[in-house]
Design a protein around this motif. Structure first.
Motif, PDB file in Angstrom:
ATOM      1  N   MET A 241       0.829  -1.234   0.000  1.00 29.00           N
ATOM      2  CA  MET A 241       0.000   0.000   0.000  1.00 29.00           C
ATOM      3  C   MET A 241       0.856   1.273   0.000  1.00 29.00           C
ATOM      4  O   MET A 241       0.537   2.228  -0.664  1.00 29.00           O
ATOM      5  CB  MET A 241      -0.904  -0.060   1.235  1.00 29.00           C
ATOM      6  N   PHE A 242       1.943   1.278   0.793  1.00 26.37           N
ATOM      7  CA  PHE A 242       2.756   2.493   0.894  1.00 26.37           C
ATOM      8  C   PHE A 242       4.041   2.416   0.064  1.00 26.37           C
ATOM      9  O   PHE A 242       4.846   3.331   0.106  1.00 26.37           O
ATOM     10  CB  PHE A 242       3.088   2.782   2.371  1.00 26.37           C
ATOM     11  N   HIS A 243       4.195   1.322  -0.680  1.00 26.08           N
ATOM     12  CA  HIS A 243       5.424   1.157  -1.457  1.00 26.08           C
ATOM     13  C   HIS A 243       5.558   2.301  -2.470  1.00 26.08           C
ATOM     14  O   HIS A 243       4.633   2.558  -3.246  1.00 26.08           O
ATOM     15  CB  HIS A 243       5.419  -0.199  -2.174  1.00 26.08           C
ATOM     16  N   ASP A 244       6.704   2.987  -2.417  1.00 26.78           N
ATOM     17  CA  ASP A 244       6.989   4.123  -3.304  1.00 26.78           C
ATOM     18  C   ASP A 244       6.067   5.326  -3.093  1.00 26.78           C
ATOM     19  O   ASP A 244       6.061   6.249  -3.902  1.00 26.78           O
ATOM     20  CB  ASP A 244       6.962   3.701  -4.778  1.00 26.78           C
ATOM     21  N   LYS A 245       5.278   5.317  -2.045  1.00 27.43           N
ATOM     22  CA  LYS A 245       4.469   6.497  -1.716  1.00 27.43           C
ATOM     23  C   LYS A 245       5.319   7.416  -0.853  1.00 27.43           C
ATOM     24  O   LYS A 245       6.144   6.947  -0.058  1.00 27.43           O
ATOM     25  CB  LYS A 245       3.199   6.100  -0.930  1.00 27.43           C
ATOM     26  N   THR A 246       5.095   8.708  -0.987  1.00 27.03           N
ATOM     27  CA  THR A 246       5.903   9.665  -0.227  1.00 27.03           C
ATOM     28  C   THR A 246       5.162  10.098   1.033  1.00 27.03           C
ATOM     29  O   THR A 246       4.033  10.596   0.967  1.00 27.03           O
ATOM     30  CB  THR A 246       6.239  10.884  -1.109  1.00 27.03           C
ATOM     31  N   VAL A 247       5.825   9.874   2.157  1.00 30.20           N
ATOM     32  CA  VAL A 247       5.223  10.179   3.465  1.00 30.20           C
ATOM     33  C   VAL A 247       6.082  11.232   4.171  1.00 30.20           C
ATOM     34  O   VAL A 247       7.270  11.006   4.413  1.00 30.20           O
ATOM     35  CB  VAL A 247       5.143   8.910   4.347  1.00 30.20           C
ATOM     36  N   VAL A 248       5.495  12.371   4.467  1.00 31.90           N
ATOM     37  CA  VAL A 248       6.182  13.428   5.223  1.00 31.90           C
ATOM     38  C   VAL A 248       5.733  13.305   6.679  1.00 31.90           C
ATOM     39  O   VAL A 248       4.535  13.252   6.950  1.00 31.90           O
ATOM     40  CB  VAL A 248       5.788  14.829   4.683  1.00 31.90           C
ATOM     41  N   ILE A 249       6.700  13.245   7.598  1.00 25.20           N
ATOM     42  CA  ILE A 249       6.344  13.147   9.029  1.00 25.20           C
ATOM     43  C   ILE A 249       7.028  14.273   9.797  1.00 25.20           C
ATOM     44  O   ILE A 249       8.262  14.357   9.818  1.00 25.20           O
ATOM     45  CB  ILE A 249       6.777  11.787   9.635  1.00 25.20           C
ATOM     46  N   THR A 250       6.234  15.134  10.425  1.00 24.61           N
ATOM     47  CA  THR A 250       6.836  16.155  11.289  1.00 24.61           C
ATOM     48  C   THR A 250       6.965  15.580  12.696  1.00 24.61           C
ATOM     49  O   THR A 250       6.174  14.738  13.111  1.00 24.61           O
ATOM     50  CB  THR A 250       5.991  17.451  11.326  1.00 24.61           C
ATOM     51  N   GLY A 251       8.001  16.031  13.416  1.00 30.24           N
ATOM     52  CA  GLY A 251       8.218  15.504  14.773  1.00 30.24           C
ATOM     53  C   GLY A 251       8.649  14.048  14.729  1.00 30.24           C
ATOM     54  O   GLY A 251       8.190  13.231  15.534  1.00 30.24           O
ATOM     55  N   ALA A 252       9.574  13.747  13.797  1.00 38.15           N
ATOM     56  CA  ALA A 252       9.956  12.340  13.585  1.00 38.15           C
ATOM     57  C   ALA A 252      11.204  11.938  14.373  1.00 38.15           C
ATOM     58  O   ALA A 252      11.673  10.822  14.233  1.00 38.15           O
ATOM     59  CB  ALA A 252      10.181  12.080  12.094  1.00 38.15           C
ATOM     60  N   SER A 253      11.733  12.837  15.207  1.00 40.07           N
ATOM     61  CA  SER A 253      13.008  12.519  15.876  1.00 40.07           C
ATOM     62  C   SER A 253      12.835  11.703  17.151  1.00 40.07           C
ATOM     63  O   SER A 253      13.814  11.215  17.699  1.00 40.07           O
ATOM     64  CB  SER A 253      13.763  13.809  16.203  1.00 40.07           C
TER      65      SER A 253
END
Ligand SMILES: NC(=O)c1ccc[n+]([C@@H]2O[C@H](COP(=O)([O-])OP(=O)(O)OC[C@H]3O[C@@H](n4cnc5c(N)ncnc54)[C@H](OP(=O)(O)O)[C@@H]3O)[C@@H](O)[C@H]2O)c1
Length: 268
Positions: free
Chosen positions: A1-13
């Motif tokens: 489902m998420f293969h090659d999809k672009t996911v932006v995550i804020t607060g990822a540290s």
């Protein structure tokens, strides 16, 4: 489902954002991770790459609109678009309102928790419309229910709820879906140590035990991923917390009493 999809995550540290990053990495997503601390972000980025994902780490502050623009611009130039924005960055507070010595706390909470969502959504939205993507906002059960010691935090999460409820009506028919996630306490995050105390300083490490009802980051992350796959509009976690929301509609006084008691016991 998420293969090659672009996911932006804020607060990822750290905390939920970091665990979500690794979960999306396991599914072959292209990641863009964002937070203020570059070193910790690079560490999480390296772990995601070890899991076979492409990963871009961008350091910045969600409270600064220009940083969120830079995050989205760099993501688009690296991967060509954005499919999912996970607006997760957040800070907390632990102080009774009448004991607060520094009113700046309230502005800072709104800047990060509310405006941080507005900024990241604003710049990602044109790309999400192209991809018919999804906004995933990590709100809190405190976006709907009042909890002592968290006046400014609860207000910022209510603002997130209001902003996204209104935006959802505007985006009807655009193909962009919005999921709001309302968790109870999560264990294993830096939320408490990074929260503002009454003097405006950070609480720092403390030895308070987690509430028995707290949720593991893995369970929360898995529930978020499943809700994204199903393109749900709201995830309350744990599910039984929905009872409290229903009760709040009928008998808000009972909910206030229950929550107050829980927090008193927890803070002893
Ligand atoms: N912990 C809980 O019990 C709980 C319950 C319900 C909802 N939530 C929500 O879950 C989300 C994640 O929190 P967490 O519990 O995982 O806490 P956490 O471990 O403290 O993570 C917060 C993340 O946000 C980042 N961040 C904070 N301020 C930022 C800013 N101005 N700009 C960019 N990044 C920023 C932090 O990184 P840097 O410090 O490196 O910037 C960190 O990566 C938050 O929205 C929180 O409100 C938490």
């Amino acid at each position: 489902m998420f293969h090659d999809k672009t996911v932006v995550i804020t607060g990822a540290s750290s905390g939920l954002g970091a665990v979500l990053a690794e979960a999306f990495a396991d599914q072959g997503a292209n990641l863009a991770l964002f937070s203020r601390s570059e070193d910790r972000l690079e560490e999480i980025g390296a772990r995601c790459r070890e899991r076979g994902a492409r990963c871009l780490a961008v350091a910045g502050d969600v409270a600064r609109a220009e940083d969120c623009k830079r995050l989205v611009d760099r993501t688009v130039s690296e991967y060509g678009g954005v499919d999912y924005l996970v607006a997760n960055a957040g800070v907390g507070m632990w102080a009774r309102f009448e004991e607060v010595e520094d009113l700046e706390i309230f502005r800072k909470l709104m800047d990060t928790n509310y405006l941080g969502v507005v900024h990241s959504v604003f710049y990602a939205l044109p790309h999400l419309k192209k991809s018919k993507g999804m906004i995933v906002a990590i709100s809190s059960i405190q976006g709907k229910i009042g909890v002592p010691l968290h006046t400014g935090y609860g207000a910022s999460k209510h603002a997130v709820q209001g902003f996204l409820a209104s935006l959802r009506t505007e985006l009807d028919g655009s193909g962009v879906d919005i999921l709001t996630v309302l968790p109870h306490w999560l264990r294993g995050t830096n939320m408490r140590s990074n929260a503002f105390g009454k003097d405006g300083g950070l609480l720092g490490p403390d030895s308070k035990r987690h509430s028995k009802e707290s949720i593991s980051l893995e369970a929360c992350s898995q529930a978020v991923i499943t809700a994204v796959e199903k393109r749900k509009r709201e995830l309350v976690i744990p599910f039984k917390l929905r009872l409290l929301l229903w009760l709040n509609l009928i008998h808000p006084g009972i909910v206030e009493w229950l929550v107050k008691r829980k927090v008193e016991i927890q803070e002893k």
